[in-house]
Design a protein around this motif. Sequence first.
Motif, PDB file in Angstrom:
ATOM      1  N   ALA A  46      23.966  40.269  29.832  1.00  0.00           N
ATOM      2  CA  ALA A  46      23.285  39.172  30.750  1.00  0.00           C
ATOM      3  C   ALA A  46      21.904  39.609  31.084  1.00  0.00           C
ATOM      4  N   THR A  47      21.781  40.824  31.079  1.00  0.00           N
ATOM      5  CA  THR A  47      20.323  41.427  31.366  1.00  0.00           C
ATOM      6  C   THR A  47      19.501  41.095  30.191  1.00  0.00           C
ATOM      7  N   ARG A  48      20.010  41.042  29.053  1.00  0.00           N
ATOM      8  CA  ARG A  48      18.972  40.661  28.028  1.00  0.00           C
ATOM      9  C   ARG A  48      18.648  39.247  27.784  1.00  0.00           C
ATOM     10  N   VAL A  49      19.747  38.422  28.303  1.00  0.00           N
ATOM     11  CA  VAL A  49      19.268  36.924  28.422  1.00  0.00           C
ATOM     12  C   VAL A  49      18.097  36.632  29.565  1.00  0.00           C
ATOM     13  N   ALA A  50      18.381  37.518  30.791  1.00  0.00           N
ATOM     14  CA  ALA A  50      17.206  37.476  31.587  1.00  0.00           C
ATOM     15  C   ALA A  50      16.078  38.053  31.290  1.00  0.00           C
ATOM     16  N   ASP A  51      16.025  39.203  30.506  1.00  0.00           N
ATOM     17  CA  ASP A  51      14.816  39.902  30.218  1.00  0.00           C
ATOM     18  C   ASP A  51      14.066  38.976  29.320  1.00  0.00           C
ATOM     19  N   LEU A  52      14.753  38.342  28.260  1.00  0.00           N
ATOM     20  CA  LEU A  52      14.142  37.450  27.270  1.00  0.00           C
ATOM     21  C   LEU A  52      13.595  36.268  28.114  1.00  0.00           C
ATOM     22  N   ILE A  53      13.751  35.573  28.880  1.00  0.00           N
ATOM     23  CA  ILE A  53      13.550  34.520  29.758  1.00  0.00           C
ATOM     24  C   ILE A  53      12.149  34.844  30.698  1.00  0.00           C
ATOM     25  N   HIS A  54      12.283  36.226  31.163  1.00  0.00           N
ATOM     26  CA  HIS A  54      11.490  36.833  31.997  1.00  0.00           C
ATOM     27  C   HIS A  54      10.089  36.993  31.209  1.00  0.00           C
TER      28      HIS A  54
ATOM     29  N   VAL B  74      23.544  39.680  43.271  1.00  0.00           N
ATOM     30  CA  VAL B  74      24.883  39.164  43.442  1.00  0.00           C
ATOM     31  C   VAL B  74      25.214  37.822  42.623  1.00  0.00           C
ATOM     32  N   ASP B  75      23.947  37.102  42.180  1.00  0.00           N
ATOM     33  CA  ASP B  75      24.083  36.211  41.456  1.00  0.00           C
ATOM     34  C   ASP B  75      23.675  36.332  39.949  1.00  0.00           C
ATOM     35  N   ALA B  76      24.014  37.639  39.422  1.00  0.00           N
ATOM     36  CA  ALA B  76      23.400  38.015  38.180  1.00  0.00           C
ATOM     37  C   ALA B  76      24.192  36.968  37.172  1.00  0.00           C
ATOM     38  N   PHE B  77      25.512  36.653  37.327  1.00  0.00           N
ATOM     39  CA  PHE B  77      26.233  35.990  36.187  1.00  0.00           C
ATOM     40  C   PHE B  77      26.283  34.538  36.355  1.00  0.00           C
ATOM     41  N   VAL B  78      25.720  34.240  37.517  1.00  0.00           N
ATOM     42  CA  VAL B  78      25.935  32.722  37.896  1.00  0.00           C
ATOM     43  C   VAL B  78      25.240  31.599  36.906  1.00  0.00           C
TER      44      VAL B  78
ATOM     45  N   ASN C 285      13.616  28.447  40.007  1.00  0.00           N
ATOM     46  CA  ASN C 285      15.052  29.057  40.295  1.00  0.00           C
ATOM     47  C   ASN C 285      15.030  29.981  39.004  1.00  0.00           C
ATOM     48  N   THR C 286      14.914  29.595  37.805  1.00  0.00           N
ATOM     49  CA  THR C 286      15.174  30.315  36.557  1.00  0.00           C
ATOM     50  C   THR C 286      14.283  31.505  36.448  1.00  0.00           C
ATOM     51  N   HIS C 287      12.954  31.237  36.815  1.00  0.00           N
ATOM     52  CA  HIS C 287      11.877  32.635  36.703  1.00  0.00           C
ATOM     53  C   HIS C 287      12.381  33.773  37.912  1.00  0.00           C
ATOM     54  N   GLU C 288      12.710  33.043  38.984  1.00  0.00           N
ATOM     55  CA  GLU C 288      13.014  34.083  40.136  1.00  0.00           C
ATOM     56  C   GLU C 288      14.414  34.986  39.763  1.00  0.00           C
ATOM     57  N   TRP C 289      15.380  34.052  39.077  1.00  0.00           N
ATOM     58  CA  TRP C 289      16.804  34.794  38.629  1.00  0.00           C
ATOM     59  C   TRP C 289      16.371  35.980  37.584  1.00  0.00           C
ATOM     60  N   ALA C 290      15.614  35.349  36.451  1.00  0.00           N
ATOM     61  CA  ALA C 290      15.213  36.195  35.433  1.00  0.00           C
ATOM     62  C   ALA C 290      14.366  37.537  35.840  1.00  0.00           C
TER      63      ALA C 290
ATOM     64  N   ALA D 103       5.906  28.445  37.021  1.00  0.00           N
ATOM     65  CA  ALA D 103       6.913  29.370  37.487  1.00  0.00           C
ATOM     66  C   ALA D 103       7.047  30.562  36.195  1.00  0.00           C
ATOM     67  N   ALA D 104       7.104  29.960  35.131  1.00  0.00           N
ATOM     68  CA  ALA D 104       7.544  30.699  33.837  1.00  0.00           C
ATOM     69  C   ALA D 104       6.446  31.537  33.367  1.00  0.00           C
ATOM     70  N   LEU D 105       5.342  31.349  33.745  1.00  0.00           N
ATOM     71  CA  LEU D 105       3.989  32.114  33.457  1.00  0.00           C
ATOM     72  C   LEU D 105       4.097  33.404  33.915  1.00  0.00           C
ATOM     73  N   PRO D 106       3.825  34.593  33.188  1.00  0.00           N
ATOM     74  CA  PRO D 106       3.693  35.802  33.601  1.00  0.00           C
ATOM     75  C   PRO D 106       2.877  35.985  34.930  1.00  0.00           C
ATOM     76  N   SER D 107       3.159  36.650  35.812  1.00  0.00           N
ATOM     77  CA  SER D 107       2.504  36.985  37.101  1.00  0.00           C
ATOM     78  C   SER D 107       1.364  37.840  36.891  1.00  0.00           C
TER      79      SER D 107
END
Length: 284
Positions: free
Chosen positions: A191-199, A113-117, A84-89, A216-220
Amino acid sequence: RLKLPRLAKHLAQVGRVHGGFPGAALALKATVGDALSGRPGVDLLPAITSAGSRFFEPGEAHASDTEVLVIALLLIKFESSPENTHEWASRLAAHAVEAAQEQELWSAAAAPVDAFVPIKDVCAREWDLGTKMLVMRAVALNWSGRGARVDIDDDQLTNYKSFLTKEKGYLRGVTPTGAKRKPKRLLTWSATRVADLIHRRGPVLREALGLPPAAAALPSAPSMIEENAALSAAIKQKSAAYTALERELAICRAERADFADKLHKAKKRAERKRADARKYKEAQ
């Protein structure tokens, strides 16, 4: 000349040290990936640091690199599942470059829609002492990218958490001139910077927290292909720059040799003239 095999070998060695990434492209991710957008041909995300003794600025400000790092670590620590974390990020990180360009003018209307959840969930959770110790150790000792600080402590994290959850909030994002609404700092383009870092650096963040890697956290594969292309382009650019410098150096050496030859001939002529002058003077 740039030795490409040697550079690739060095990056592979660095990758094994920083997060266990295989190959040159992922080694680049582990060392300087915090500065990259993860997409080739895109400008770097801006660095934001705190000017004070704390890792965050009070009042209205953009989230600092350390704030982004702390929230990313906590989001992984509290995650319900790595998938879920990987998909959101991944979804929100796609907006990171656009948001970084617009900053306070960026609108979350185009974001998921769940950008900030997940970030709201992190702010609402209790940060117990054990959690804060994990985060402090990660930020101060186990992280070498943007946001690393050796002076982070329990008091700072406690104050930061209280400021995040206050009703009126002491931590607000920067708002456009004349805007009446003052959003909470992390519910903005930050929030996009947080997601970008995790991604981009999810495995390294997990390593910093002492957590096992998540598949799931490994690069595709597409991400790895893109990063390989970006690395190849960077190496090609550096190689071209070295080649150009070598050409300029060859020209300079030729000009220097020509000048030395002319100088040598001029000295010989001067010596002959002096010798002729002496002979003429002796003959008088």
